[in-house]
Design an enzyme around this catalytic site. Structure first.
Site, PDB file in Angstrom:
ATOM      1  N   HIS A   1       0.822  -1.225   0.000  1.00 33.60           N
ATOM      2  CA  HIS A   1       0.000   0.000   0.000  1.00 33.60           C
ATOM      3  C   HIS A   1       0.852   1.270   0.000  1.00 33.60           C
ATOM      4  O   HIS A   1       2.024   1.234   0.272  1.00 33.60           O
ATOM      5  CB  HIS A   1      -1.053  -0.019   1.116  1.00 33.60           C
ATOM      6  CG  HIS A   1      -0.549  -0.087   2.521  1.00 33.60           C
ATOM      7  ND1 HIS A   1      -1.383   0.070   3.595  1.00 33.60           N
ATOM      8  CD2 HIS A   1       0.680  -0.297   3.033  1.00 33.60           C
ATOM      9  CE1 HIS A   1      -0.681  -0.030   4.702  1.00 33.60           C
ATOM     10  NE2 HIS A   1       0.558  -0.262   4.399  1.00 33.60           N
ATOM     11  N   GLU A   2       0.224   2.355  -0.375  1.00 38.43           N
ATOM     12  CA  GLU A   2       0.905   3.646  -0.576  1.00 38.43           C
ATOM     13  C   GLU A   2       2.031   3.552  -1.599  1.00 38.43           C
ATOM     14  O   GLU A   2       3.037   4.238  -1.490  1.00 38.43           O
ATOM     15  CB  GLU A   2       1.423   4.203   0.760  1.00 38.43           C
ATOM     16  CG  GLU A   2       0.332   4.642   1.721  1.00 38.43           C
ATOM     17  CD  GLU A   2      -0.511   5.803   1.200  1.00 38.43           C
ATOM     18  OE1 GLU A   2      -0.069   6.489   0.263  1.00 38.43           O
ATOM     19  OE2 GLU A   2      -1.624   5.996   1.704  1.00 38.43           O
TER      20      GLU A   2
END
Lengths: 595, 595
Positions: free
Chosen positions: B436-437
């Site tokens: 994620h990110e």
């Protein structure tokens, strides 16, 4: 989502192009067989794996075995799979026809096992363990024990375990404390606790045959006082032996294989039968180690391969983003396999998975040669080489196979992280493999402290000669010459590191062995690099002799993967070799209190 | 088994020796505070983390959230933890005192957050997401929206989410399809499906505020047509908005954080309020990205750190085996920390965990400087540098932190693989962070394709100058001179690779960016190597000025770790740099059909 198990073209390549498996048909032991028998065996394995093993791979993970204090329960699919495996004869397939076996060669059976591992490594573990236990019974038990237990272990009525580890010792077997007291009838009574015993209890079979390491009372301390016992769950009169399940352990993966704590002798001692001679237990176990280690490595390779297949399948299906420089949002998205970095990840998976699989099947062929090659010299040479290579055979696929499974998660991104896709389970299952049958730390010490100079370094010299032969052959091939050059440079570094480390070990064992794990890794990369060079040369020749279409693509993939291996996996060993040659002391000198 | 959360001495070192956090007290914004306030904040975080978060870390993993079609249920400890966090003021801690906040600096709050992450990363994720959502509301929503929602998000009555991803797009936000239709009252009606929305439903708070990216009907295609909406779960009249939970996703780790599929507008459209101006949604999100990415990286670093602490604790307690050359079985076994290879693993964990933590807190200090440094030039310089470094700040801890967690499993062996010990959960939790990110692939492209030459390369030049300054300073210190030399060589390779890649990208973007991920990794190693050099210099000076006892041990550990980093982590970049400089084409040229 694909339901593909391995890749038939790949297995064919490994068995019949990289290895010369049909040559085994010349050996008296396999004279009754032909290539069709080999292929039919593989097809049978594949069919049973697909029908009985694969469908409950996820379910066995999600509904792991339970223990209610009385009985262990597995999902019922496990038993159907066990039965199908046994009925097809795979428990006995390597045994002589005379003993009810199929008398099939090791390498074909390993390749068959690969299908079962691909389908459901946790369920087939019960079979894998039983095959190992039966080998011990067959090789070392006396006739009477053998007759009582072996037939039932070969036809699937009884299963087997290997009960080595105890709560107080794992890698250091010499310190095990389970004791065995002689009984009047010639049997023994065992007392002690074993831990991490896979398949130590379940409801799959009529009986469970535990192969237990224990110390006969008054035996010498350490490894020289360990004996091997056969301890059945049920005695001949069908009463329970004094072996109790203390509890199940809850693993990260491999969940459908029970992992147990077993108490021997809570009452008046577990009845056990000595296998072979007293105090030779560890020696017997070690004679089975090579097989077990190849088996674990194969499992790691196969899970890596499945991770690769699923990542590739996803990358070919999933549209996302556009290539650099083509950012028009009205243009359709590309499939992620078109992004270079995704292909980088897939290439990395491919070199790990195919390189590892090649290594395991090659090791199996050495195992075969060590047992059935024509001359005693050939058998000895194969045994020497296999002994030397086993630390890498076990460690490389375990380490890099797990990385391949990890990369599989990354290719899928968020989908790789959820249990709705199989990737995260492959990772969790695969993560066991660098732990059991010896960690890298153990194998590094075994390689540098023992194997390298075993039989005066015969295996090592043989290895160097084989690699040089391949390099020479590849130098004459324009496509492969740069790869040969890269491997040549790496081999030189390995030789320099080996020479330096031998001196360091001689001067100070603890310091000299300090970086044994890094040496193991370096050696593993050179070894797998050698296999990639050989695969590249086969591919190059096939392309020169007119392979077209899908065949040409297959070989081009092999070549590209070999190049990738040399550039991104082999070239970096230079820094590592330098640290070894210079005898880097940092880990050695680090103090506990500085952490 | 230890219940230690992080290491206070380590945090002190990072905040007050590596960074000059007390200097912030000179800034007008923090003039009312003193060092005691900073320390008390950390102690409060540590206390709440230990009391309300740590005890249910394992339970939340084993009893993950369920959805019965009506309601999502979490274990009740989650709500108590949420309340304790909110009541202590941490949801609002970085906001102005005038807005009910504590007006505390970023770096202190990150360090506080580290305690919560260490205790229970899945439970604190609800807070982490709410803080991010509240920042968006505060920065971009108009007064009326802000007044309606912000106070409740700061005091814990409402929680927040970030709803970006859709089933059809993950990394490629420009292709999102959720649509927003203007309604007569000035609000919008949203239609579409969002996926992987963390905290998207639960029973912790009165209301959930979804910050949703959607496309206003007739907006331009691609990233320039995306707007940001605030979509509450409950409307002002307490009726349910048209936002339905389609289902929960089942993650490998981070299990106590719900991961949801949300349907917007199954009936007549979800009521949403435009935040800021139309079509600026992505720009708004990107202004929050640096914080979010530091936050994810911090989580990865902290899980790595916890893996290190537990491995070290185990290694100090567990007896097993004897040292090479001391094989007498009657001599007691040694604790495994006495085996060199175990110390090697612990050193590797230490350099990853402490290096990553240092990187995240350093990045937080840049974030702070970008907002509160005295002059506009200083603020701009900090912003430039942070923008450049963010790809590494996100990626290095995510990648190497997961490896540290993986090594933690290995140190414990079989015990590391079972859920009876926390190591395997740390790994499973940590494995989300490279996803994620922004994956490494995304950050590599961002670094090489965008950040490097942002503002004419100002950030990059600044970085080079800072590293050179540290190298010059360390050269005068006899202990650190060899480390400075090693970093100098690595910096040169980074510069050569950068120069070569700039040319390659200019010539052919897709080819030039082909190895962007390897470049990202190389840059990350140099960056973390720089931090290790700085830490080593502090340690060396402390030892020269008379640190003794436990303090001296602490600094010697820093020095040894820095040496380990230079030798085993930094030296190997040479091979990688060579491949980059030569523009390795292998992944680029690989064809889908060759796999």
């Amino acid at each position: 989502m694909t339901d593909q198990l391995l890749n038939e073209r790949e297995l064919d390549f490994l068995l019949y192009e990289l290895l010369d498996t049909t040559a085994l048909l010349q050996r008296p032991r396999y004279a009754e067989h032909d290539r069709a028998v080999f292929d039919a065996t593989l097809q049978t394995a594949r069919g049973i794996a697909a029908e009985y093993f694969a469908p409950h791979n996820q379910k066995g993970d999600q509904q792991e075995p339970t223990f209610d204090g009385e009985k262990v329960r597995l999902i019922p699919e496990t038993r159907r799979a066990w039965n199908a495996f046994a009925e097809a004869g795979f428990l006995a397939a390597h045994h002589d026809c005379a003993d009810g076996g199929l008398q099939l060669p090791e390498v074909i059976l390993r390749a068959s096992m690969a299908y079962f591992n691909a389908a459901n490594i946790a369920t087939v573990a019960y079979s894998f363990l039983t095959i190992g236990a039966a080998n011990l019974v067959k090789s070392f038990a006396d006739d009477s024990l053998r007759q009582r237990f072996l037939p039932a272990m070969l036809d699937g009525r009884f299963s087997g375990t290997m009960a080595l580890t105890e709560p107080g010792q794992g890698s250091a077997l010499g310190d095990l404390r389970t004791s065995a007291r002689p009984a009047a009838d010639g049997s023994y009574r065992l007392f002690g606790q074993k831990m991490f015993i896979s398949g130590g209890d379940h409801d799959l079979t009529e009986n469970i045959v535990h192969m237990v390491l224990a110390r006969i009372e008054s035996a010498p301390a350490g490894t020289r006082g360990i004996s091997l016992f056969l301890v059945p769950k049920f005695l001949a009169d069908r009463t329970r032996n004094d072996v109790a399940l203390a509890g199940l352990l809850h693993k990260m993966g491999y969940r459908n294989t029970t992992s147990t704590v077993l108490n021997f002798g809570e009452r008046d001692g577990a009845v056990g039968y000595l296998v072979g001679e007293p105090n030779k237990g560890l020696a017997y176990m070690f004679q089975m180690m090579n097989e077990a280690r190849i088996g674990v490595a194969l499992g790691a390779s196969v899970l890596a391969y499945q991770s690769f297949i699923h990542a590739l399948d996803y990358a070919r299906e999933r549209p996302q983003g556009r290539l650099p420089g083509a950012k028009d949002p009205l243009v359709p998205q590309v499939r992620i396999v078109e992004h270079v970095d995704v292909r980088r990840m897939l290439l990395q998976q491919k070199v790990y998975a195919e390189g590892s699989l090649a290594l395991c099947l090659y090791a199996s062929s050495l195992f075969e040669d060590a047992h059935t090659a024509e001359s005693a010299d050939e058998r000895q040479a194969a045994a020497d080489l296999l002994d030397l290579l086993i630390p890498m055979v076990k460690s490389y696929p375990s380490r890099y196979g797990v990385i391949a499974s990890d990369i599989g998660i990354q290719v899928l991104g968020g989908s790789g992280y959820i249990r709705e896709y199989p990737l995260e389970q492959y990772y969790r299952d695969n993560r066991l493999n660098p732990i059991h049958e010896g960690t890298e730390g153990i194998h590094g010490l075994d390689l540098l402290g023992r194997k390298l100079d075993q039989r005066d370094g015969a295996g090592y010299r043989q290895f160097l000669a084989l690699v040089r032969t391949s390099i020479d052959a590849a130098r004459d091939d324009a496509t492969c010459a740069p790869l040969a050059h890269a491997l040549g440079a790496a081999l030189k570094l390995l030789e320099q590191a080996t020479a330096a480390l031998r001196e360091q070990v001689a001067a100070d064992a603890n310091l000299g062995l300090a970086n044994a794990t890094a040496y193991l890794d370096l050696f593993g990369r050179v070894l797998v690099g050698w296999l990639w060079l050989r695969m590249a040369l086969i591919a190059s020749r096939a392309l020169q002799t007119g392979a077209t279409g899908g065949e040409a693509d297959f070989y081009r993939g092999k070549l590209q993967a070999a190049r990738y291996f040399m550039d991104w996996e082999l070239a970096p060993i230079e820094a590592q070799a330098r640290l070894l040659i210079n005898g880097n002391r940092l880990s050695h000198d680090m103090q506990d209190r500085w952490f």
